[in-house]
Design an enzyme around this catalytic site. Structure first.
Site, PDB file in Angstrom:
ATOM      1  N   ARG A 173      18.601  -4.519 -50.525  1.00 15.21           N
ATOM      2  CA  ARG A 173      19.680  -5.520 -50.513  1.00 15.21           C
ATOM      3  C   ARG A 173      19.097  -6.939 -50.526  1.00 15.21           C
ATOM      4  NH1 ARG A 173      24.799  -4.523 -48.470  1.00 15.21           N
ATOM      5  NH2 ARG A 173      24.788  -6.384 -47.177  1.00 15.21           N
ATOM      6  N   ARG A 177      11.243 -12.721 -54.035  1.00 17.62           N
ATOM      7  CA  ARG A 177      10.932 -13.575 -55.193  1.00 17.62           C
ATOM      8  C   ARG A 177       9.685 -14.419 -54.924  1.00 17.62           C
ATOM      9  NH1 ARG A 177      15.791 -16.478 -53.111  1.00 17.62           N
ATOM     10  NH2 ARG A 177      17.285 -15.145 -54.169  1.00 17.62           N
ATOM     11  N   ARG A 250      27.250   3.101 -37.592  1.00 15.68           N
ATOM     12  CA  ARG A 250      26.558   2.219 -36.655  1.00 15.68           C
ATOM     13  C   ARG A 250      27.568   1.176 -36.204  1.00 15.68           C
ATOM     14  NH1 ARG A 250      22.929   2.529 -33.008  1.00 15.68           N
ATOM     15  NH2 ARG A 250      21.534   0.744 -32.781  1.00 15.68           N
ATOM     16  N   ARG A 281      20.807 -11.079 -34.485  1.00 13.50           N
ATOM     17  CA  ARG A 281      20.938 -12.441 -35.023  1.00 13.50           C
ATOM     18  C   ARG A 281      21.895 -13.274 -34.188  1.00 13.50           C
ATOM     19  NH1 ARG A 281      23.199 -10.113 -40.876  1.00 13.50           N
ATOM     20  NH2 ARG A 281      24.822  -8.815 -39.985  1.00 13.50           N
ATOM     21  N   GLU A 301      24.743 -11.009 -32.036  1.00 10.36           N
ATOM     22  CA  GLU A 301      25.161  -9.724 -32.621  1.00 10.36           C
ATOM     23  C   GLU A 301      24.236  -8.622 -32.096  1.00 10.36           C
ATOM     24  OE1 GLU A 301      26.177 -10.306 -36.777  1.00 10.36           O
ATOM     25  OE2 GLU A 301      25.503  -8.262 -37.184  1.00 10.36           O
ATOM     26  N   TYR A 349      28.280   1.240 -48.145  1.00  4.00           N
ATOM     27  CA  TYR A 349      27.828  -0.037 -47.596  1.00  4.00           C
ATOM     28  C   TYR A 349      28.223  -1.146 -48.578  1.00  4.00           C
ATOM     29  CZ  TYR A 349      24.285  -2.909 -45.075  1.00  4.00           C
ATOM     30  OH  TYR A 349      23.616  -3.846 -44.333  1.00  4.00           O
ATOM     31  N   ASP A 351      29.833  -4.678 -49.963  1.00  7.55           N
ATOM     32  CA  ASP A 351      30.116  -6.073 -49.639  1.00  7.55           C
ATOM     33  C   ASP A 351      31.528  -6.417 -50.124  1.00  7.55           C
ATOM     34  OD1 ASP A 351      27.840  -6.877 -48.246  1.00  7.55           O
ATOM     35  OD2 ASP A 351      26.694  -7.152 -50.093  1.00  7.55           O
TER      36      ASP A 351
HETATM   37  P1  FAD Z   1      37.891  -3.314 -43.138  1.00  5.03           P
HETATM   38  O1  FAD Z   1      37.729  -4.779 -43.189  1.00  5.03           O
HETATM   39  O2  FAD Z   1      37.137  -2.544 -42.105  1.00  5.03           O
HETATM   40  O3  FAD Z   1      39.463  -3.012 -42.961  1.00  5.03           O
HETATM   41  C1  FAD Z   1      39.946  -1.760 -42.610  1.00  5.03           C
HETATM   42  C2  FAD Z   1      41.185  -1.991 -41.760  1.00  5.03           C
HETATM   43  O4  FAD Z   1      41.822  -0.743 -41.536  1.00  5.03           O
HETATM   44  C3  FAD Z   1      40.853  -2.593 -40.396  1.00  5.03           C
HETATM   45  O5  FAD Z   1      41.629  -3.746 -40.160  1.00  5.03           O
HETATM   46  C4  FAD Z   1      41.240  -1.468 -39.423  1.00  5.03           C
HETATM   47  O6  FAD Z   1      41.757  -1.958 -38.212  1.00  5.03           O
HETATM   48  C5  FAD Z   1      42.301  -0.712 -40.215  1.00  5.03           C
HETATM   49  N1  FAD Z   1      42.414   0.670 -39.824  1.00  5.03           N
HETATM   50  C6  FAD Z   1      41.432   1.599 -39.755  1.00  5.03           C
HETATM   51  N2  FAD Z   1      41.924   2.764 -39.332  1.00  5.03           N
HETATM   52  C7  FAD Z   1      43.253   2.574 -39.111  1.00  5.03           C
HETATM   53  C8  FAD Z   1      44.293   3.401 -38.630  1.00  5.03           C
HETATM   54  N3  FAD Z   1      44.069   4.674 -38.250  1.00  5.03           N
HETATM   55  N4  FAD Z   1      45.541   2.881 -38.529  1.00  5.03           N
HETATM   56  C9  FAD Z   1      45.779   1.590 -38.856  1.00  5.03           C
HETATM   57  N5  FAD Z   1      44.816   0.767 -39.305  1.00  5.03           N
HETATM   58  C10 FAD Z   1      43.571   1.247 -39.439  1.00  5.03           C
HETATM   59  N6  FAD Z   1      30.300  -8.572 -47.033  1.00  5.03           N
HETATM   60  C11 FAD Z   1      29.909  -9.616 -47.798  1.00  5.03           C
HETATM   61  O7  FAD Z   1      30.262  -9.667 -48.979  1.00  5.03           O
HETATM   62  N7  FAD Z   1      29.166 -10.644 -47.278  1.00  5.03           N
HETATM   63  C12 FAD Z   1      28.757 -10.666 -45.982  1.00  5.03           C
HETATM   64  O8  FAD Z   1      28.088 -11.606 -45.546  1.00  5.03           O
HETATM   65  C13 FAD Z   1      29.150  -9.570 -45.144  1.00  5.03           C
HETATM   66  N8  FAD Z   1      28.775  -9.540 -43.865  1.00  5.03           N
HETATM   67  C14 FAD Z   1      29.148  -8.488 -43.070  1.00  5.03           C
HETATM   68  C15 FAD Z   1      28.734  -8.478 -41.747  1.00  5.03           C
HETATM   69  C16 FAD Z   1      29.087  -7.430 -40.913  1.00  5.03           C
HETATM   70  C17 FAD Z   1      28.624  -7.428 -39.487  1.00  5.03           C
HETATM   71  C18 FAD Z   1      29.877  -6.352 -41.433  1.00  5.03           C
HETATM   72  C19 FAD Z   1      30.260  -5.200 -40.537  1.00  5.03           C
HETATM   73  C20 FAD Z   1      30.298  -6.358 -42.747  1.00  5.03           C
HETATM   74  C21 FAD Z   1      29.925  -7.418 -43.591  1.00  5.03           C
HETATM   75  N9  FAD Z   1      30.327  -7.467 -44.923  1.00  5.03           N
HETATM   76  C22 FAD Z   1      29.934  -8.521 -45.730  1.00  5.03           C
HETATM   77  C23 FAD Z   1      31.140  -6.371 -45.518  1.00  5.03           C
HETATM   78  C24 FAD Z   1      32.644  -6.647 -45.462  1.00  5.03           C
HETATM   79  O9  FAD Z   1      33.053  -6.789 -44.112  1.00  5.03           O
HETATM   80  C25 FAD Z   1      33.386  -5.472 -46.100  1.00  5.03           C
HETATM   81  O10 FAD Z   1      32.940  -5.258 -47.413  1.00  5.03           O
HETATM   82  C26 FAD Z   1      34.903  -5.635 -46.157  1.00  5.03           C
HETATM   83  O11 FAD Z   1      35.423  -6.408 -45.115  1.00  5.03           O
HETATM   84  C27 FAD Z   1      35.515  -4.262 -46.106  1.00  5.03           C
HETATM   85  O12 FAD Z   1      36.906  -4.309 -46.282  1.00  5.03           O
HETATM   86  P2  FAD Z   1      37.765  -2.999 -46.044  1.00  5.03           P
HETATM   87  O13 FAD Z   1      39.181  -3.360 -46.332  1.00  5.03           O
HETATM   88  O14 FAD Z   1      37.181  -1.856 -46.758  1.00  5.03           O
HETATM   89  O15 FAD Z   1      37.546  -2.619 -44.511  1.00  5.03           O
HETATM   90  N1  UDP Z   2      16.436  -6.837 -42.591  1.00  4.03           N
HETATM   91  C1  UDP Z   2      15.248  -6.988 -41.896  1.00  4.03           C
HETATM   92  N2  UDP Z   2      14.957  -8.203 -41.341  1.00  4.03           N
HETATM   93  C2  UDP Z   2      15.796  -9.252 -41.432  1.00  4.03           C
HETATM   94  C3  UDP Z   2      17.002  -9.098 -42.146  1.00  4.03           C
HETATM   95  C4  UDP Z   2      17.284  -7.869 -42.709  1.00  4.03           C
HETATM   96  O1  UDP Z   2      14.478  -6.051 -41.773  1.00  4.03           O
HETATM   97  O2  UDP Z   2      15.478 -10.333 -40.891  1.00  4.03           O
HETATM   98  C5  UDP Z   2      16.714  -5.505 -43.175  1.00  4.03           C
HETATM   99  C6  UDP Z   2      17.455  -4.593 -42.173  1.00  4.03           C
HETATM  100  O3  UDP Z   2      17.020  -3.266 -42.400  1.00  4.03           O
HETATM  101  C7  UDP Z   2      18.890  -4.776 -42.598  1.00  4.03           C
HETATM  102  C8  UDP Z   2      18.748  -4.846 -44.112  1.00  4.03           C
HETATM  103  O4  UDP Z   2      17.546  -5.614 -44.296  1.00  4.03           O
HETATM  104  O5  UDP Z   2      19.697  -3.677 -42.181  1.00  4.03           O
HETATM  105  C9  UDP Z   2      19.897  -5.482 -44.856  1.00  4.03           C
HETATM  106  O6  UDP Z   2      20.073  -6.804 -44.364  1.00  4.03           O
HETATM  107  P1  UDP Z   2      21.455  -7.572 -44.562  1.00  4.03           P
HETATM  108  O7  UDP Z   2      21.245  -8.971 -44.089  1.00  4.03           O
HETATM  109  O8  UDP Z   2      21.926  -7.364 -45.949  1.00  4.03           O
HETATM  110  O9  UDP Z   2      22.383  -6.773 -43.537  1.00  4.03           O
HETATM  111  P2  UDP Z   2      23.927  -6.966 -43.119  1.00  4.03           P
HETATM  112  O10 UDP Z   2      24.244  -8.431 -43.212  1.00  4.03           O
HETATM  113  O11 UDP Z   2      24.721  -6.102 -44.054  1.00  4.03           O
HETATM  114  O12 UDP Z   2      23.929  -6.455 -41.708  1.00  4.03           O
END
Ligand code: FAD
Ligand code: UDP
Length: 368
Positions: A173, A177, A250, A281, A301, A349, A351
């Site tokens: 991911r 570079r 996780r 982080r 986090e 996984y 985005d």
């Molecule tokens: P979700 O946002 O999980 O929505 C699912 C919804 O369904 C939730 O509101 C939940 O409450 C509801 N739900 C589940 N089960 C039920 C039930 N039984 N009844 C009623 N409601 C229910 N993507 C990026 O592009 N850039 C980023 O920097 C980035 N950072 C991230 C950092 C973290 C820590 C995490 C966890 C994800 C990150 N993502 C990022 C990914 C991004 O969050 C997801 O791609 C996106 O939000 C997923 O949307 P979704 O609708 O599939 O799921």
């Molecule tokens: N990662 C790492 N060191 C860092 C940042 C990321 O080893 O400082 C690795 C780690 O395994 C992580 C993966 O790269 O799960 C993907 O990172 P990303 O920032 O895309 O994770 P997310 O924002 O989805 O948690």
């Protein structure tokens, strides 16, 4: 029996909201439910002292797809934020993703040739030809020094297991570079929505009936009677009563703090890559929007084991879980009138831009 809605959409995250928006535009009557008390799923932001706080982890929008970029920009303009996290190890700062700045900080090398030579020496010593897991992939990309200091500790606390037991794609991911470029993403378009992600969710759900605090599984029989079709964005294993076994996830724990100071860490994202620091982080939210407020909000986090009652933030796409998911996917294919979508139901996984792409593709497939 007469159904009240064309679609019951379970989950108001990006997948559910995009689907609801598009279906409503096509004249369908949708009901969106969410068990949380707000819409938006994991992109939801909370306003604290004028700062948009990403409640479920930092979200930076990035995509190479002009269509998806235009799609999100119709709801609010995006700012020019470029993600450039720094990593701290033993009190020393390193730029991410892995680039010439990192190599200079690690080894004092100045040219791309010197950096490549250093990496090649370490890869040769590690004797890896075909990387089979995250550890081997990481070493084959950046060598052992960077692996030991910036990847191993972070990865093992993030995922709660050895980097040898993780799929290689996770480390892919991150860009690698040989230029002095600290941009965490290679994508052409990147930014943060002005006013926060709620603006996008509000735009998507405008004119759509939304009921919050409603768990699909608490009232499944009644809810299923409401609509002809269901769009399900929750956990796919839960939908099928865990009949094939439980998928692994996780989880995370977020510790938010509102501090009476202007600037805590000087950057939106600072990673702590040592194993014995319990968080991965610290996010300082105002820097996503170049905020000038008098105070600041930070979030630590902490990776966490998943258990019933906790949030399933990340699917664990190793071979065991992917095989289990394949069984549920087969069951999903044989379940008429239910569309499965999103990070939890597709067990990927994904985005944000990929979720939007997936939702638009499903709308096209099922509604045209
Ligand atoms: P979700 O946002 O999980 O929505 C699912 C919804 O369904 C939730 O509101 C939940 O409450 C509801 N739900 C589940 N089960 C039920 C039930 N039984 N009844 C009623 N409601 C229910 N993507 C990026 O592009 N850039 C980023 O920097 C980035 N950072 C991230 C950092 C973290 C820590 C995490 C966890 C994800 C990150 N993502 C990022 C990914 C991004 O969050 C997801 O791609 C996106 O939000 C997923 O949307 P979704 O609708 O599939 O799921
Ligand atoms: N990662 C790492 N060191 C860092 C940042 C990321 O080893 O400082 C690795 C780690 O395994 C992580 C993966 O790269 O799960 C993907 O990172 P990303 O920032 O895309 O994770 P997310 O924002 O989805 O948690």
């Amino acid at each position: 029996m007469l159904k009240n809605y064309d679609y019951l959409i379970v989950g108001s995250g990006l997948f559910g909201a995009v689907f609801a928006h598009e279906a409503t535009k096509k004249g369908k009557k949708c009901l969106v439910i969410d068990k949380r008390h707000h819409a938006g799923g994991n992109v939801y932001c909370k306003d604290i002292a004028g700062i948009q706080v990403h409640q479920y982890g930092a979200h930076i929008f990035h995509t190479n797809d002009k269509g998806i970029w235009d799609y999100v920009n119709q709801f609010t303009p995006f700012n020019r934020y470029t993600n450039s996290p720094v990593a701290i190890h033993s009190g020393k700062l390193y730029n991410l993703p892995f680039n010439m700045n990192t190599f200079y900080q690690m080894w004092g090398v100045i040219t791309p040739q010197e950096a490549q030579q250093k990496i090649q020496e370490q890869v040769k010593q590690a004797n890896i030809s075909e990387p089979r897991n995250l550890e081997e992939m990481a070493i084959s990309m950046v060598g052992t020094d960077i692996y030991e200091k910036l990847i191993k500790g972070y990865t093992e606390k993030q995922w709660g297991c050895s980097a040898k037991d993780l799929p290689a794609f996770i480390i892919k991911r991150l860009p690698l570079r040989f230029t002095y470029d600290n941009n965490y993403f290679n994508d052409k378009y990147q930014g943060i929505p002005e006013g926060g992600y709620n603006k996008i969710i509000e735009g998507l759900l405008q004119g759509v009936e939304v009921r919050l605090g409603v768990d699909f599984f608490a009232d499944r029989n009644e809810l299923e009677q409401l609509a002809d079709e269901i769009v399900f964005t929750g956990k796919i294993d839960e939908f099928f009563g865990f009949s094939e076994g439980m998928l692994a996830y996780r989880s995370l724990r977020f510790e938010h703090a509102h501090l009476q100071m202007e600037n805590f860490q000087g950057n939106a994202v600072v990673n702590y890559t040592e194993r014995d620091i319990p968080y991965t982080r610290i996010i300082e939210h105002k820097h996503f929007e170049f905020g000038t407020q008098a105070s600041t909000v930070i979030t630590r986090e902490y990776p966490d084991d998943f258990a019933v009652g906790k949030e399933p933030y990340y699917p664990i796409n190793d071979s065991v879980n992917n095989s289990l998911f394949a069984k549920y996917e087969e069951m999903a294919r044989n379940t008429p009138h239910v569309i499965f979508g999103g990070r939890l139901a597709e067990y990927k996984y994904y985005d944000m831009h990929q979720i939007i792409g997936s939702a638009l593709a499903k709308v096209k497939r099922f509604l045209s």
